[in-house]
Design an enzyme around this catalytic site. Sequence first.
Site, PDB file in Angstrom:
ATOM      1  N   GLU A  42       0.826  -1.216   0.000  1.00 15.10           N
ATOM      2  CA  GLU A  42       0.000   0.000   0.000  1.00 15.10           C
ATOM      3  C   GLU A  42       0.860   1.266   0.000  1.00 15.10           C
ATOM      4  O   GLU A  42       0.539   2.240  -0.669  1.00 15.10           O
ATOM      5  CB  GLU A  42      -0.958   0.009   1.200  1.00 15.10           C
ATOM      6  CG  GLU A  42      -2.138  -0.940   1.046  1.00 15.10           C
ATOM      7  CD  GLU A  42      -2.994  -0.618  -0.170  1.00 15.10           C
ATOM      8  OE1 GLU A  42      -3.025   0.545  -0.597  1.00 15.10           O
ATOM      9  OE2 GLU A  42      -3.611  -1.546  -0.717  1.00 15.10           O
ATOM     10  N   TYR A 125      -6.415   6.344   5.002  1.00 19.80           N
ATOM     11  CA  TYR A 125      -6.516   5.397   3.893  1.00 19.80           C
ATOM     12  C   TYR A 125      -5.722   4.113   4.159  1.00 19.80           C
ATOM     13  O   TYR A 125      -6.267   2.997   4.064  1.00 19.80           O
ATOM     14  CB  TYR A 125      -6.025   6.050   2.572  1.00 19.80           C
ATOM     15  CG  TYR A 125      -5.755   4.988   1.542  1.00 19.80           C
ATOM     16  CD1 TYR A 125      -6.820   4.380   0.890  1.00 19.80           C
ATOM     17  CD2 TYR A 125      -4.465   4.531   1.292  1.00 19.80           C
ATOM     18  CE1 TYR A 125      -6.597   3.351   0.003  1.00 19.80           C
ATOM     19  CE2 TYR A 125      -4.237   3.503   0.414  1.00 19.80           C
ATOM     20  CZ  TYR A 125      -5.302   2.919  -0.231  1.00 19.80           C
ATOM     21  OH  TYR A 125      -5.078   1.884  -1.090  1.00 19.80           O
ATOM     22  N   ASP A 143      -9.296   5.852  -1.560  1.00 19.41           N
ATOM     23  CA  ASP A 143      -8.204   6.425  -2.354  1.00 19.41           C
ATOM     24  C   ASP A 143      -8.779   7.047  -3.625  1.00 19.41           C
ATOM     25  O   ASP A 143     -10.008   7.163  -3.773  1.00 19.41           O
ATOM     26  CB  ASP A 143      -7.138   5.355  -2.675  1.00 19.41           C
ATOM     27  CG  ASP A 143      -7.651   4.343  -3.693  1.00 19.41           C
ATOM     28  OD1 ASP A 143      -8.871   4.320  -3.950  1.00 19.41           O
ATOM     29  OD2 ASP A 143      -6.832   3.594  -4.247  1.00 19.41           O
TER      30      ASP A 143
END
Length: 347
Positions: A42, A125, A143
């Site tokens: 990520e 996020y 996102d």
Amino acid sequence: MRKRNETILRQIPAALLSWYRQNKRTLPWRQAPTPYHIWISEIMLQQTRVEAVKEYYTRFIQALPTVADLAACKEEELLKLWEGLGYYSRARNLQRAAKSVVLYFDGELPSDTESLKTLAGIGDYTAGAIASIAFGKREAAVDGNVLRVITRLTEDPTPVSDAAYKKYLQAALTEVYPKEGRDCADFTQSLFELGALVCKPQNPDCKSCPLQGICRGYQNGTARSFPVFPPKREKRIEEVFVFLLQTPEGFAIRRRESGVLKGMNEFPSQTVWDETPESVLNEWGVYDFTEVKRKKYTHIFTHIKWNITCLWVRTGEVPFDAYSLDEIEETISLPTAFKQCLSILAD
Ligand code: SF4
């Protein structure tokens, strides 16, 4: 408007989960989706395309297979693994966070978003992505892909830079999450996947979209008008000299002390106001030199554009460390803005 949006949001999981299971891509971090693997992927995927991340991710996990390995890694080795990915503060934050995980969480990433957000580089996020994908929690991760899909589905004209809207969407989406476990992990990824494969930025493939039955943007022919972005800020333009200073020991490299890429290695450089290459070299105590070649190129950062003049200069001594090309290739991390200067040697 918000009420209508929530009615649409409630219908997404059922329509999207089975589509995702049939259409998901095989990606390296999906092979063994441990919290560490999801976290690294990520962070790498922020500002970077999936295709570019794959190779970096595999190399990174091979070199640093655990949180403890990342915490103990030498900074130069870490930056070398990150070389070319850009936004180097991501790598530094990863290591700061890994040290905290070792110190305060027994070397295991925590599963709740509040604890995750105490770690460097992890915001709403990333915390949502790790909690849902790796731990199966009911936590949304909003996102750019998710914002694009949802604003098209709901025809919401709120600019996607609006932090309050993002917060609202995070909470509203979390409300419609399936029950804890694999469905949560898959639902988060199904939204990413739809944004990447079908509801693409320029050409949404509405004909093959599993959400077309609930999509107002598709039904009203407005999909391409969303999301709404704020007006773009002009980039600041800077003129920069980058010196490929070749001495008998190799090429000079130093640490940047300020400005963009602060703390990273560089070929000695200077932002140009009224300096000439000669005046900059003289300032460094370099008087006896031969310019071999010069070349111009540009490098774009988020808010700045560099017009770079790369100068290949041969000299005797310089007040910087010097390295051979092999050492630069194998052990020294150099941001792309500087590394591309090496192409002058081959021209
Ligand atoms: S129908 Fe089109 S605009 Fe709507 S979510 Fe699907 S791809 Fe995006």
